[in-house]
Scaffold this active site. Structure first.
Site, PDB file in Angstrom:
ATOM      1  N   ASP A  78       0.818  -1.215   0.000  1.00  0.00           N
ATOM      2  CA  ASP A  78       0.000   0.000   0.000  1.00  0.00           C
ATOM      3  C   ASP A  78       0.851   1.264   0.000  1.00  0.00           C
ATOM      4  O   ASP A  78       0.474   2.274  -0.589  1.00  0.00           O
ATOM      5  CB  ASP A  78      -0.932   0.000   1.217  1.00  0.00           C
ATOM      6  N   CYS A 119       0.829  -8.201   4.772  1.00  0.00           N
ATOM      7  CA  CYS A 119       0.431  -6.805   4.580  1.00  0.00           C
ATOM      8  C   CYS A 119      -1.074  -6.607   4.453  1.00  0.00           C
ATOM      9  O   CYS A 119      -1.851  -7.544   4.495  1.00  0.00           O
ATOM     10  CB  CYS A 119       1.191  -6.203   3.409  1.00  0.00           C
ATOM     11  N   ASP A 120      -1.444  -5.357   4.224  1.00  0.00           N
ATOM     12  CA  ASP A 120      -2.777  -4.824   4.483  1.00  0.00           C
ATOM     13  C   ASP A 120      -3.947  -5.669   3.974  1.00  0.00           C
ATOM     14  O   ASP A 120      -4.830  -6.038   4.732  1.00  0.00           O
ATOM     15  CB  ASP A 120      -2.884  -3.422   3.879  1.00  0.00           C
ATOM     16  N   LYS A 121      -3.998  -5.928   2.682  1.00  0.00           N
ATOM     17  CA  LYS A 121      -5.156  -6.605   2.117  1.00  0.00           C
ATOM     18  C   LYS A 121      -4.936  -8.104   1.971  1.00  0.00           C
ATOM     19  O   LYS A 121      -5.872  -8.859   1.743  1.00  0.00           O
ATOM     20  CB  LYS A 121      -5.500  -6.022   0.725  1.00  0.00           C
ATOM     21  N   CYS A 192       5.237  -2.500   8.055  1.00  0.00           N
ATOM     22  CA  CYS A 192       5.626  -1.194   8.614  1.00  0.00           C
ATOM     23  C   CYS A 192       5.320  -1.147  10.113  1.00  0.00           C
ATOM     24  O   CYS A 192       4.329  -1.693  10.582  1.00  0.00           O
ATOM     25  CB  CYS A 192       4.911  -0.078   7.861  1.00  0.00           C
ATOM     26  N   GLU A 443      -6.781   4.732  -0.142  1.00  0.00           N
ATOM     27  CA  GLU A 443      -6.384   5.281   1.144  1.00  0.00           C
ATOM     28  C   GLU A 443      -5.883   6.710   0.963  1.00  0.00           C
ATOM     29  O   GLU A 443      -5.252   7.036  -0.041  1.00  0.00           O
ATOM     30  CB  GLU A 443      -5.268   4.436   1.764  1.00  0.00           C
ATOM     31  N   SER A 469      -5.280   5.031   5.509  1.00  0.00           N
ATOM     32  CA  SER A 469      -4.272   4.073   5.926  1.00  0.00           C
ATOM     33  C   SER A 469      -4.339   3.906   7.435  1.00  0.00           C
ATOM     34  O   SER A 469      -4.763   4.809   8.160  1.00  0.00           O
ATOM     35  CB  SER A 469      -2.892   4.592   5.529  1.00  0.00           C
TER      36      SER A 469
END
Length: 554
Positions: A78, A119-121, A192, A443, A469
């Protein structure tokens, strides 16, 4: 075994021949066929260290008596996709990942899956696939990256880069310092460092019981994570043997436990989208009302970056998610005693001998704040709901009145911010960035970080039908629903309109006469979709609203 369908009987001679072609031995042909859905990618720092973890999982699977097969799953960073057309693909990739895993696991009749993610998704996409397939699965989240250091100051990706842009443009730091921060902010593989979406979802995965204890917070470059990966490979064999499926783990009760942890930790607002989508795949009745109900009962007991200086490293050193569970179990009666892939119930984790640093994980009786980390707002601007990360909002901003400056894209808003056209008392309105309008619900980390970097974090609000985010902080309200293309009121806001936000009362209101709003709505024609072809066109045609999790199930 499920895999017998491709390897047993005379008529499966061609199938076995092809499997032998992959290197499977005759001895292994009778073993459990276990897939390792790996989202390894050289493009994504959160995933670039996964080759070692693949090997550890594979060793564990073979130790436990199975035959491992690694297959790839797409992964989007992202941060790298942020602020340009690439971000349109981030949220849609979640559903694409679920479809990919469903396709491979079903076509090859795998007996179970180890889902290697970070990670995010990717994490919610993999859990959605697990719920949809309902075959034995275990999740391994690869862990957070090390903290950055510059001039002996601790840095994270958000503070060291996105917010540094605003500081540089304001003259607070020089070009040499900016470059040093750029190089040192992300010093290793891993997700992150703060409680952004990737680490939020890793924590909630552990609370739900889909990963092993301590998996969420163990550093991506640690031996601890390698051991967890190996153990997960062993345990998937036991889950298959006992036929323990996601449907017995991903339940209404375990998802509500995850919501409680999310509120207590002040996680990413994206977690709301993802938990709703996971619940949908699992056939579980979870709605925004669950978040609303629990938000009045759960205080925030942890405050990490981007809302504070502490990072995931501090949380891991403080006892990790088991220590969070222990702290909440003693005080939050809404928690349910669910069991996870480890075989342990929540009560067993809570009652074990766990180190807990109360300077990081505060007791419920002495919280960071009595407010939850997240909240759902309603009002004429968002009759179907909007979300805010309270943990990122300064106390003086919990009630805010300002005047709208409207933009029909993130780029237009970002340009105005960088040109100093946004001033104290403004409410930046970014529309046509929702699930359909974006499409893909981009985001807004770049504009929110720029606002903070310019010293306006407590003086300006930003509202959008898009999303933020997990690294966002400031008075930022997203997921405004209905979105503009669906005829939402956000589409008829005009420059200068007064907007009132009251987070304690969970209210967001366009302070315009109701008759005037109705007249505007009569003549309102939403802008057409920005895409004409490809995956995003198909996505835009079927995606649901954000209050339903932006799902594509039809």
């Amino acid at each position: 075994m499920r895999s017998d369908e491709i390897k047993k009987g005379l008529e499966r001679t061609p199938h076995r021949s092809l499997l032998y072609g992959t290197g499977v031995s005759e001895q292994q042909m009778d073993k459990r066929f276990i897939g390792i859905a790996s989202s390894f990618s050289d493009l994504v720092p959160g995933h670039s260290g996964m080759r070692d973890l693949e090997r550890q999982i594979e060793k564990g699977i073979h130790t436990g008596g199975g035959q491992a097969f690694i297959f790839g799953v797409p992964a989007i960073c992202d941060g790298i996709a942020m602020g340009h057309s690439g971000m349109n693909y981030s949220l849609p990739s979640r559903d694409l990942i679920a479809d990919c895993i469903e396709s491979v696991a079903t076509a090859h009749k795998l007996d179970g899956l180890v889902l290697l993610t970070n990670c995010d998704k990717i994490t919610p996409g993999m859990i959605m696939a697990a719920a949809r397939l309902d075959i034995p699965c275990i999740v391994v989240t690869a862990g957070p990256m090390q903290d950055g250091k510059c001039h002996n100051n601790t840095l994270t990706m958000i503070r060291g880069t996105f917010e540094a842009i605003g500081k540089f443009s304001n003259g607070e730091i020089d070009e040499k310092t900016l470059k040093e921060m750029e190089i040192t902010s992300c010093p290793s593989a891993g997700a992150c460092q703060g409680l952004y979406t990737a680490n939020t979802m890793a924590c909630l995965t552990e609370v739900m019981g889909m990963s092993l204890p301590y998996c969420a917070t163990a550093s991506a470059v640690s031996a601890k994570t390698k051991r967890i990966a190996f153990d997960s490979g062993v345990i998937i064999n036991e889950l298959i043997e006992k036929d323990i499926r996601p449907s017995s783990i991903i339940t209404r009760e375990s998802i509500r436990n995850a919501i409680i942890a999310d509120l207590a930790m002040g996680g990413s607002t994206n977690s709301i989208l993802h938990l709703l989508a996971i619940a949908n795949e699992a056939g579980v009745d979870i709605t925004l009302k669950d978040f609303e109900e629990l938000s009045f009962k759960v205080p925030q007991i942890i405050k990490l970056d981007p809302s504070a200086a502490m990072t995931m490293t501090d949380l891991d050193n403080a006892g990790g998610i088991p220590a969070v569970i222990k702290t909440l179990w003693c005080s939050i009666k809404e928690l349910t005693d669910t069991k996870g892939v480890s075989g342990l119930k929540l009560s067993q984790i809570a009652q074990s001998d766990i180190w807990c640093d109360n300077a990081v994980i505060r007791p419920v009786s002495s919280p960071v704040t009595s407010n939850p980390g997240l909240a759902v707002l309603h009002g004429n601007l968002a009759p179907d709901g909007a979300v805010v990360k309270i943990s990122g909002v300064e106390k003086e901003c919990l009630e805010f009145t300002g005047h709208a400056k409207t933009f029909n894209s993130e780029e237009d808003a970002m340009k105005a911010i960088m040109e100093d056209k946004i001033t104290a008392g403004d409410v930046v309105v970014i529309r046509y960035e929702g699930p359909k309008g974006g499409p893909g619900m981009r985001e807004m980390l770049s504009p929110t970080s720029a606002i903070v970097g310019k010293g306006l974090g407590s003086k300006v609000a930003l509202i959008t039908d898009g999303r933020f985010s997990g690294g966002t902080r400031g008075l930022c309200i997203g997921h405004i629903c209905p979105e503009a293309p669906a005829g939402g009121v956000i589409g008829v806001i005009k420059d200068g309109d007064e907007i009132y936000i009251n987070i304690p009362k969970r209210e967001i209101t366009l302070k315009v006469d109701e008759n005037e709003i109705n007249e505007r709505m009569k003549t309102f024609t939403p802008r057409p979709s920005k895409v004409r072809k490809g995956y995003l066109k198909r996505y835009s045609a079927v995606v649901s609203s954000s209050d339903k999790g932006a799902i594509t199930s039809i």
